[in-house]
Structure formats: structure tokens, C-alpha cells
Design a protein around this motif. Structure first.
Motif, PDB file in Angstrom:
ATOM      1  N   LEU A  63       0.788  -1.226  -0.028  1.00 16.18           N
ATOM      2  CA  LEU A  63       0.075   0.114  -0.044  1.00 16.18           C
ATOM      3  C   LEU A  63       0.739   1.340   0.016  1.00 16.18           C
ATOM      4  N   LYS A  64       0.523   2.502  -0.569  1.00 16.78           N
ATOM      5  CA  LYS A  64       0.935   3.575  -0.767  1.00 16.78           C
ATOM      6  C   LYS A  64       0.192   4.848  -0.564  1.00 16.78           C
ATOM      7  N   PRO A  67      -3.389   7.805  -4.866  1.00 14.29           N
ATOM      8  CA  PRO A  67      -4.677   7.320  -5.760  1.00 14.29           C
ATOM      9  C   PRO A  67      -3.960   5.656  -6.068  1.00 14.29           C
ATOM     10  N   PRO A  68      -4.826   4.785  -6.271  1.00 13.21           N
ATOM     11  CA  PRO A  68      -4.356   3.413  -6.596  1.00 13.21           C
ATOM     12  C   PRO A  68      -3.425   3.413  -7.632  1.00 13.21           C
ATOM     13  N   ALA A  69      -2.359   2.838  -7.531  1.00 16.06           N
ATOM     14  CA  ALA A  69      -1.471   2.590  -8.726  1.00 16.06           C
ATOM     15  C   ALA A  69      -1.240   1.267  -9.040  1.00 16.06           C
ATOM     16  N   PHE A  72       0.296  -2.056  -6.620  1.00 17.00           N
ATOM     17  CA  PHE A  72      -0.171  -1.902  -5.251  1.00 17.00           C
ATOM     18  C   PHE A  72      -1.697  -2.475  -5.047  1.00 17.00           C
ATOM     19  N   ASP A  73      -1.787  -2.817  -3.986  1.00 16.33           N
ATOM     20  CA  ASP A  73      -2.921  -3.494  -3.551  1.00 16.33           C
ATOM     21  C   ASP A  73      -3.976  -2.651  -2.780  1.00 16.33           C
ATOM     22  N   ALA A  74      -3.374  -1.521  -2.394  1.00 18.70           N
ATOM     23  CA  ALA A  74      -4.310  -0.637  -1.394  1.00 18.70           C
ATOM     24  C   ALA A  74      -3.702   0.553  -1.146  1.00 18.70           C
ATOM     25  N   VAL A  75      -4.558   1.565  -0.799  1.00 17.54           N
ATOM     26  CA  VAL A  75      -3.840   3.010  -0.635  1.00 17.54           C
ATOM     27  C   VAL A  75      -3.863   3.165   0.934  1.00 17.54           C
ATOM     28  N   ASN A  76      -3.320   4.299   1.237  1.00 18.36           N
ATOM     29  CA  ASN A  76      -3.038   4.656   2.857  1.00 18.36           C
ATOM     30  C   ASN A  76      -4.328   5.321   3.331  1.00 18.36           C
ATOM     31  N   GLN A 188      -5.561  12.520  -2.672  1.00 20.00           N
ATOM     32  CA  GLN A 188      -5.976  11.457  -3.278  1.00 20.00           C
ATOM     33  C   GLN A 188      -5.839  10.128  -2.404  1.00 20.00           C
ATOM     34  N   GLY A 189      -6.682   9.123  -2.676  1.00 19.40           N
ATOM     35  CA  GLY A 189      -6.398   8.016  -2.083  1.00 19.40           C
ATOM     36  C   GLY A 189      -7.179   8.039  -0.650  1.00 19.40           C
TER      37      GLY A 189
END
Length: 233
Positions: A63-64, A67-69, A72-76, A188-189
């Protein structure tokens, strides 16, 4: 207890004990990941490192921030993570400030990562370890983030055994630039519930300890000591 409050750029040497604070949102997300069953969180130094770890371990959850990228499986976002089943999983986390702050003090004898959701557990662990000097790393805005400073000061007071009006510290955090940007959708995200979740005091009964394991900075939950100092079970 002697407390110092420093931004990441101010860390010129490794402290003995460090509490790395990122309220909105890295370490609120980390706490939610553990609550959702994650076994450990690997704190990555860069997006490329996070993706490389994910490539070597396809079953890990990466995760980061933002926005989704791809990759990556998830956002922060705590709100977006709160319904995810992470039972027994390893999470790889890379954020703008929180993970950077933890890696900056990786040589410290004790590194705790914290937000309001684990504030009392963190303070109890500091008291139980009888930490005489603690460096609080205020990760956001080069040490000026009001939500992180408020949380750090609250934990410091509780760790010293002093009474503290949590409402005032939470009010400061709720009026911070980060809270405003999240509430207004600038970042974002994010999810509309993120700010409220980041301001839930003592939602979880554990502290979070980061240690070097095979050259990786790994975060794990640690049961909160009881008020008398014994570790609760």
C-alpha cells in the motif's frame, strides 16, 4: 522523562528511544492493518522498494499514499482498509512521511510508531521501559504538522504520568492542515471517514514496535503493558 520533538530534517543522530508519529494517516493505517489481522508491516524506503518486495512476495499486501497504482493492492486510508481481511498477511507500506520517519531512526534502541489510536498503549510501553529520554519524531510538514505534534505532546504527557485533556489535543489535530485537506478531498486515495478514524483516541490496545529484521524495518504490534507495568495478556 525528557522529551524532544523533532522533524525528520532535524534528526542528526540516532536517538536511544524514538516515537515516530504520523496521525494522518500512516500509523493509523498500520494500527488498522494489525486490527484486521496483519502479522507484520514492512516499512519500505521507496515506491520502487515496495514494488520489488511485492514482486518477490506476491502474497504480501502493498500500500501507498495517493491514488491506486499498478502493483499496489491498497492505498493509505484507514477507512478503506477497515473492511479488508488481512489475517496472517504481511503488509508493505510506503508513505510520504511516516515510513520515512521510522527509517530515519532505525538505529535507535527502541522505535515506536504511533497515532492517537494507540496513544495510551504507547505511553504505557514507554513507562514500562522506564525511558528517561525520548525523541518524538513529528513526521508531517518537516516537523510542523499540528496533528502529529499534538499527538506527540499528548503521548509524552501520558508517558510521564501526567494528566492530559485529550479533547484539547484532538481539537488541535482536527484543525490541522492535513485534516482540512482530507476533509476537503484535496488528498487522493482518501475516504470521508479518514479524519474521524485518525482522531479515535485509544481505539486499539497495542503499541507498535519497529525493529530491523534482515535489513528490513518491520513493524509489529506489542500488547499494552498494564497501568502497573506488567504486560497484559
Amino acid at each position: 522523562m525528557d522529551s524532544r520533538f523533532l522533524g525528520i530534517p532535524d534528526l542528526v543522530e540516532a536517538p536511544t528511544v524514538a516515537v515516530v508519529v504520523d496521525v494522518m494517516r500512516a500509523f493509523t493505517v498500520a494500527a488498522w492493518a494489525f486490527a484486521r489481522g496483519a502479522e507484520k508491516i514492512v516499512l519500505a524506503g521507496s515506491l520502487d522498494e515496495a514494488l520489488a518486495l511485492k514482486a518477490r512476495h506476491p502474497d504480501w499486501v502493498a500500500l501507498k499514499d495517493g491514488p491506486p497504482a499498478p502493483g499496489f493492492d491498497a492505498v493509505n486510508s484507514p477507512a478503506l482498509l477497515r473492511s479488508v481481511d488481512l489475517g496472517g498477511r504481511t503488509v508493505v507500506q510506503k508513505t510520504t512521511a511516516g515510513t520515512v520517519g521510522a527509517l530515519a531512526v532505525k538505529e535507535a534502541s527502541l522505535v515506536l510508531c504511533a497515532g492517537f489510536v494507540v496513544a495510551e498503549a504507547t505511553a504505557r510501553l514507554l513507562r514500562a521501559r522506564e525511558c528517561g529520554s525520548v525523541t518524538f519524531v513529528v513526521t508531517g510538514e518537516d516537523g510542523r504538522a499540528e496533528e502529529d505534534l499534538a499527538c506527540a505532546q499528548y503521548i509524552a504527557r501520558r508517558a510521564a504520568g501526567a494528566e492530559a485533556d485529550a479533547a484539547e489535543f484532538l481539537r488541535r489535530a482536527g484543525g490541522s492542515l492535513a485534516a482540512t485537506e482530507l476533509a476537503e478531498g484535496v488528498r487522493q486515495g482518501a475516504h470521508p471517514d479518514d479524519v474521524a478514524l485518525c482522531l479515535e483516541l485509544d481505539r486499539f490496545p497495542f503499541a507498535m514496535v519497529a525493529t530491523l529484521e534482515d535489513s528490513l524495518m518491520v513493524l509489529r504490534p506489542c500488547p499494552a503493558p498494564s497501568p502497573t507495568g506488567a504486560v497484559s495478556t
